[in-house]
Design a protein around this motif. Structure first.
Motif, mmCIF file in Angstrom:
data_model
loop_
_atom_site.group_PDB
_atom_site.id
_atom_site.type_symbol
_atom_site.label_atom_id
_atom_site.label_comp_id
_atom_site.label_asym_id
_atom_site.label_seq_id
_atom_site.Cartn_x
_atom_site.Cartn_y
_atom_site.Cartn_z
ATOM 1 N N CYS A 24 11.335 8.356 -1.900
ATOM 2 C CA CYS A 24 10.398 8.660 -0.943
ATOM 3 C C CYS A 24 10.822 10.154 -0.143
ATOM 4 O O CYS A 24 9.827 10.773 -0.039
ATOM 5 C CB CYS A 24 9.828 7.713 0.044
ATOM 6 S SG CYS A 24 11.288 7.640 1.251
ATOM 7 N N ARG A 39 7.412 4.572 0.750
ATOM 8 C CA ARG A 39 8.563 3.752 0.550
ATOM 9 C C ARG A 39 8.219 2.316 0.505
ATOM 10 O O ARG A 39 8.786 1.618 -0.145
ATOM 11 C CB ARG A 39 9.360 4.171 1.988
ATOM 12 C CG ARG A 39 10.889 3.400 1.612
ATOM 13 C CD ARG A 39 11.729 3.381 3.003
ATOM 14 N NE ARG A 39 10.872 2.819 4.119
ATOM 15 C CZ ARG A 39 10.908 1.276 4.069
ATOM 16 N NH1 ARG A 39 11.436 0.799 3.003
ATOM 17 N NH2 ARG A 39 10.184 0.488 4.943
ATOM 18 N N PRO A 69 13.766 3.041 -3.302
ATOM 19 C CA PRO A 69 12.557 3.557 -2.617
ATOM 20 C C PRO A 69 12.890 4.530 -1.448
ATOM 21 O O PRO A 69 12.309 5.385 -1.102
ATOM 22 C CB PRO A 69 11.936 2.204 -2.110
ATOM 23 C CG PRO A 69 12.723 1.273 -1.888
ATOM 24 C CD PRO A 69 13.801 1.497 -3.012
ATOM 25 N N ASN A 70 14.205 4.402 -0.825
ATOM 26 C CA ASN A 70 14.619 5.192 0.143
ATOM 27 C C ASN A 70 15.114 6.659 -0.419
ATOM 28 O O ASN A 70 14.610 7.748 0.193
ATOM 29 C CB ASN A 70 16.028 4.759 0.917
ATOM 30 C CG ASN A 70 15.466 3.358 1.729
ATOM 31 O OD1 ASN A 70 14.440 3.378 2.506
ATOM 32 N ND2 ASN A 70 16.361 2.561 1.653
#
Length: 153
Positions: free
Chosen positions: A52, A75, A48-49
């Motif tokens: 995003c 995120r 997710p880092n």
């Protein structure tokens, strides 16, 4: 020696990175397909880092019936998604594009914590800023329960 006040118009932060995510709009069919493949690869990383960072700070999403605002909201949403959707695998395909917009069809498969498998089908409409970051994402998604033996991805 007398100090001069700082120039308010001068850029004093030398660490500013202008966020850009090529290819940039207006898109051709080729560059739209490149954008789609980059998104597919990023989402399949389940990071997710990383994912995003393809979105503007103030991005607006609709994902199913959920409304998400801002990169940090994205995120957090993705972290929760991939905590629940195990062995996630996604395939995106080109549908259409015009100027700074791309439409995508997709399917993905995952299993839940109980071991039940699902295939999700959907459509996404994307809108990009000139720097190539996605500002808006609207996703309509339907899930179908499948047997593990029916997996395609």
């Amino acid at each position: 020696m007398e100090q001069k006040p700082p120039d308010p118009l001068a850029n004093t932060n030398t660490n500013i990175d202008i966020e850009q995510k090529p290819p940039f709009p207006p898109f051709t069919e080729e560059t739209a397909k490149q954008k789609i493949q980059a998104a597919e690869d990023a989402w399949n990383s389940k990071d997710p880092n990383k994912v995003c960072m393809a979105y503007t700070i103030d991005t607006e999403w609709r994902n199913r019936s959920e409304f998400i605002n801002g990169r940090e909201g994205v995120r957090q949403f993705l972290q929760g998604k991939w905590d629940k959707e195990l062995d996630y695998k996604l395939k995106k395909s080109y549908f259409a594009h015009v100027e700074n917009r791309i439409s995508v069809r997709f399917e993905y498969e995952y299993r839940n914590e109980a071991g039940k498998w699902f295939r999700a089908y959907g459509n996404e409409n994307w809108e990009f800023e000139t720097n190539g970051l996605m500002a808006k994402r609207w996703a309509s998604i339907n899930d179908v329960a499948i047997e593990e033996s029916d997996r395609r991805l």
